[in-house]
Design a protein around this motif. Structure first.
Motif, mmCIF file in Angstrom:
data_model
loop_
_atom_site.group_PDB
_atom_site.id
_atom_site.type_symbol
_atom_site.label_atom_id
_atom_site.label_comp_id
_atom_site.label_asym_id
_atom_site.label_seq_id
_atom_site.Cartn_x
_atom_site.Cartn_y
_atom_site.Cartn_z
ATOM 1 N N MET A 1 0.838 -1.167 0.000
ATOM 2 C CA MET A 1 0.000 0.000 0.000
ATOM 3 C C MET A 1 0.895 1.246 0.000
ATOM 4 O O MET A 1 1.935 1.259 0.644
ATOM 5 C CB MET A 1 -0.907 -0.005 1.235
ATOM 6 N N ARG A 2 0.463 2.280 -0.690
ATOM 7 C CA ARG A 2 1.208 3.537 -0.755
ATOM 8 C C ARG A 2 1.119 4.276 0.582
ATOM 9 O O ARG A 2 0.097 4.206 1.267
ATOM 10 C CB ARG A 2 0.616 4.434 -1.825
ATOM 11 N N ASP A 4 0.964 7.510 1.177
ATOM 12 C CA ASP A 4 -0.032 8.582 1.199
ATOM 13 C C ASP A 4 -1.440 8.032 1.382
ATOM 14 O O ASP A 4 -2.248 8.603 2.111
ATOM 15 C CB ASP A 4 0.066 9.459 -0.045
ATOM 16 N N LYS A 5 -1.724 6.914 0.761
ATOM 17 C CA LYS A 5 -3.041 6.297 0.899
ATOM 18 C C LYS A 5 -3.255 5.779 2.321
ATOM 19 O O LYS A 5 -4.342 5.909 2.883
ATOM 20 C CB LYS A 5 -3.184 5.163 -0.119
ATOM 21 N N TRP A 8 -3.997 8.730 4.698
ATOM 22 C CA TRP A 8 -5.367 9.180 4.507
ATOM 23 C C TRP A 8 -6.362 8.159 5.080
ATOM 24 O O TRP A 8 -7.300 8.524 5.780
ATOM 25 C CB TRP A 8 -5.640 9.404 3.023
ATOM 26 N N PHE A 9 -6.138 6.872 4.840
ATOM 27 C CA PHE A 9 -7.051 5.825 5.295
ATOM 28 C C PHE A 9 -7.115 5.789 6.819
ATOM 29 O O PHE A 9 -8.184 5.582 7.392
ATOM 30 C CB PHE A 9 -6.607 4.465 4.744
ATOM 31 N N SER A 15 -6.684 14.761 3.871
ATOM 32 C CA SER A 15 -6.984 14.323 2.516
ATOM 33 C C SER A 15 -5.755 13.612 1.951
ATOM 34 O O SER A 15 -4.653 13.732 2.490
ATOM 35 C CB SER A 15 -7.342 15.519 1.626
ATOM 36 N N ARG A 16 -5.967 12.898 0.873
ATOM 37 C CA ARG A 16 -4.843 12.208 0.259
ATOM 38 C C ARG A 16 -3.864 13.216 -0.352
ATOM 39 O O ARG A 16 -2.654 13.011 -0.327
ATOM 40 C CB ARG A 16 -5.352 11.233 -0.797
ATOM 41 N N GLN A 20 0.105 13.544 0.395
ATOM 42 C CA GLN A 20 1.132 13.578 -0.638
ATOM 43 C C GLN A 20 2.088 14.741 -0.424
ATOM 44 O O GLN A 20 3.303 14.577 -0.522
ATOM 45 C CB GLN A 20 0.489 13.669 -2.023
#
Length: 66
Positions: A1-2, A4-5, A8-9, A15-16, A20
């Motif tokens: 998984m990234r 940044d994601k 956010w998750f 926010s994503r 970032q």
């Protein structure tokens, strides 16, 4: 998984896009090393160091969200 994601998750970033920029500015550390790419992969067992407004938060990723 990234990274940044994941930020956010887990609701550590509003926010994503904010996640970032947070990574691009070089504020996030992964296993003690500064990362500057939002697409950096995260796996179980990694340690993230995040500068918050009043403290530094250290998070160990035990499992990735589905």
């Amino acid at each position: 998984m990234r990274v940044d994601k994941l930020l956010w998750f887990l609701r550590l970033a509003a926010s994503r896009n904010f996640a970032q920029h947070w990574v691009l500015d070089g504020h996030i550390r992964l296993n003690g090393r500064r990362i500057e790419k939002p697409g950096t992969g995260i796996k179980a067992g990694d340690v993230l160091t995040l500068p918050m407004r009043t403290r530094v938060k250290v998070i160990e990723v035990l499992a990735l969200p589905a």
